[in-house]
Design an enzyme around this catalytic site. Structure first.
Site, mmCIF file in Angstrom:
data_model
loop_
_atom_site.group_PDB
_atom_site.id
_atom_site.type_symbol
_atom_site.label_atom_id
_atom_site.label_comp_id
_atom_site.label_asym_id
_atom_site.label_seq_id
_atom_site.Cartn_x
_atom_site.Cartn_y
_atom_site.Cartn_z
ATOM 1 N N ASP A 127 -21.739 30.302 22.287
ATOM 2 C CA ASP A 127 -21.887 30.013 23.557
ATOM 3 C C ASP A 127 -20.392 29.885 24.334
ATOM 4 O O ASP A 127 -20.161 30.418 25.352
ATOM 5 C CB ASP A 127 -22.801 28.938 24.063
ATOM 6 C CG ASP A 127 -24.190 29.129 23.766
ATOM 7 O OD1 ASP A 127 -24.380 29.982 22.700
ATOM 8 O OD2 ASP A 127 -25.157 28.778 24.405
ATOM 9 N N ASP A 144 -28.426 18.135 28.279
ATOM 10 C CA ASP A 144 -27.032 18.170 28.247
ATOM 11 C C ASP A 144 -26.219 18.494 29.514
ATOM 12 O O ASP A 144 -25.314 17.667 29.995
ATOM 13 C CB ASP A 144 -26.590 18.780 27.004
ATOM 14 C CG ASP A 144 -26.397 18.109 25.764
ATOM 15 O OD1 ASP A 144 -26.706 16.567 25.782
ATOM 16 O OD2 ASP A 144 -26.087 18.737 24.819
ATOM 17 N N ARG A 149 -22.242 12.165 24.612
ATOM 18 C CA ARG A 149 -22.080 12.606 25.772
ATOM 19 C C ARG A 149 -20.992 11.991 26.910
ATOM 20 O O ARG A 149 -20.116 12.385 27.409
ATOM 21 C CB ARG A 149 -23.231 13.251 26.734
ATOM 22 C CG ARG A 149 -24.073 14.210 25.805
ATOM 23 C CD ARG A 149 -23.294 15.086 25.185
ATOM 24 N NE ARG A 149 -24.034 16.126 24.634
ATOM 25 C CZ ARG A 149 -23.708 16.744 23.534
ATOM 26 N NH1 ARG A 149 -22.581 16.407 22.893
ATOM 27 N NH2 ARG A 149 -24.292 18.074 22.936
ATOM 28 N N SER A 177 -29.531 26.462 17.342
ATOM 29 C CA SER A 177 -28.376 25.872 17.772
ATOM 30 C C SER A 177 -28.041 24.316 17.106
ATOM 31 O O SER A 177 -29.087 23.821 16.965
ATOM 32 C CB SER A 177 -28.656 25.725 19.301
ATOM 33 O OG SER A 177 -27.648 24.885 19.953
#
Length: 417
Positions: free
Chosen positions: A15, A123, A94, A179
């Site tokens: 990506d 996310d 994150r 993923s």
């Protein structure tokens, strides 16, 4: 570049490699940013790829220590868990990634940051709420929410074809399209064949842990030591003594991985309202949290623990999952976590074996809430059994009234035969 400078969160995967090329084609100058949060990755190879695709610079920031000490350890200290199963491995990373990305963007004079998060996932929310808290004036370029971009690339096959056309090497293939997201705490798997919740994950998908059925036949014992609710030492005959936070975490991972500990396969509720199937490996973290939970049973006051479990644990997990780390409520909860852990000092003897961690024993040299003499069935000690009679009587007052009311209403609690 006419459109200005953008800092892209770059992983080296499908990506973000395609997004990097796309942003360049759109006229932006791109600064690639990579966060080392413990994932097993060839960062130099990814940096070389980013520069080859066209990034002006590529930063690699080592965030492992702050990830463990500032995110993982407080979460362990309050036993944070989402929907009773998910240990928040992705969510935990994150905040440190977003903070480091904003720091690079500010250093490079970027007007915007960009990421490769899907428009259907959590996310995007986590990163962008963090960005706006850290730098309220920042602009965000989210390609997967741009109709021009997502109509051009409606799925992973389109991205794979685009990467092939542009000469971008990627590890994702059409035969294995799931993923992955990895950090020191865990690895997650989603998308592709995993989107059918009744499809079992293929055995070759799991990256971190050995199949529990193929784990060693000999168990492995180790001891974890805690101070104020935080892991401070790991002792293992095989791996020695570890006291540094990073070394301790890596050693816990190594033990759990070779014994197949920490796999889960779940369907969870995303913050944006969708349900999602995810498979997770969280090896060392699973053991550290389990040992902490056990130690609390020995040393923590009952009412403090109940209040913490009812409010702090659930709320902190929700804040992490929903991306509200940089918020006043998180600061408040972390002060509560620290207060709740003042007496959580002690050690837990553990055993790793065939996908499970077992507690063999626990002790504390400083906290004395547990009294073997009081609890013993073989001696009276300081506890007087007759005192329990009054305790039962007082607690029975309300229940007797409840029982009488049921009888008077004709609703007996005892079924008639």
């Amino acid at each position: 570049m006419a459109k200005g400078k953008v800092c892209l969160a770059y992983s080296g995967g499908l990506d973000t490699s395609c997004i990097l090329r796309y942003l360049l084609d759109e006229g932006y100058e791109v600064i690639a940013f990579m966060a080392d949060v413990g994932q097993e990755e060839d960062f130099e190879a990814a940096k070389t790829k980013a520069l080859k695709i066209g990034a002006s610079k590529c930063y690699i920031e080592d965030l492992r220590r702050e990830f463990i000490e500032e995110l993982c350890y407080p979460a362990i200290a309050c036993n944070a868990i989402y929907e009773n199963v998910y240990l928040l491995g992705t969510s935990l990373a994150r905040p440190v990634i977003a903070r480091a990305q904003i720091a690079v963007a500010q250093k490079e004079g970027c007007f915007a940051v960009s990421h490769g998060c899907t428009g259907k996932g959590n996310d995007q929310v986590r990163f962008e709420l963090a960005f706006y808290a850290l730098q309220p004036t920042i602009q965000v370029i989210a390609p997967w929410r741009d109709p021009v971009f997502y109509n051009r690339f409606p799925g992973r096959d389109a991205l794979l074809n685009y990467a092939s056309e542009k000469g971008i090497p990627v590890t994702s293939t059409k035969s294995k399209p799931w993923s992955m997201d990895e950090n020191l705490a865990h690895c997650s798997y989603e998308a592709g064949i995993l989107e059918d919740p009744n499809t079992s994950p293929p055995e070759d998908m799991w990256k971190l842990t050995v199949d529990p059925s193929k784990a060693p036949d000999e168990p492995e014992d180790f001891t974890l030591h805690f101070q104020k609710g935080l892991p401070v030492k790991l002792e293992s005959k095989k791996d020695g003594v570890k006291t540094d936070a990073v070394d301790l975490f890596l050693t816990a991972n190594a033990i759990a991985r070779r014994h197949g500990i920490g796999r889960i396969d779940i369907v969870e509720n995303r913050f944006i309202g969708l349900k999602s199937r995810g498979c997770y490996e969280t090896p060392g973290y699973t053991m550290l949290r389990a040992a902490h939970v056990d130690l609390e049973g020995l040393v923590m006051d009952r009412e403090v623990r109940a209040l913490r479990d009812q409010f702090v644990t659930v709320s902190y997990a929700k804040i992490l999952y929903n991306g509200l780390y940089f918020s006043p409520e998180r600061e408040f909860l972390e002060e509560s976590i620290v207060a709740s852990q003042k007496q959580v000092n002690g050690s837990v003897r553990c055993r790793a074996y065939k996908g499970m961690m077992y507690v063999l024993g626990r002790w504390s040299d400083t906290e004395k809430l547990y009294d073997a003499s009081e609890s013993s069935m073989d001696e009276i000690g300081d506890f007087q059994p007759q005192d329990t009679t009054g305790f039962i009587s007082v607690n029975a007052i309300r229940l007797k009234k409840y029982g009488r009311a049921k009888e008077e209403s004709g609703e007996s609690l005892v079924p008639k035969k």
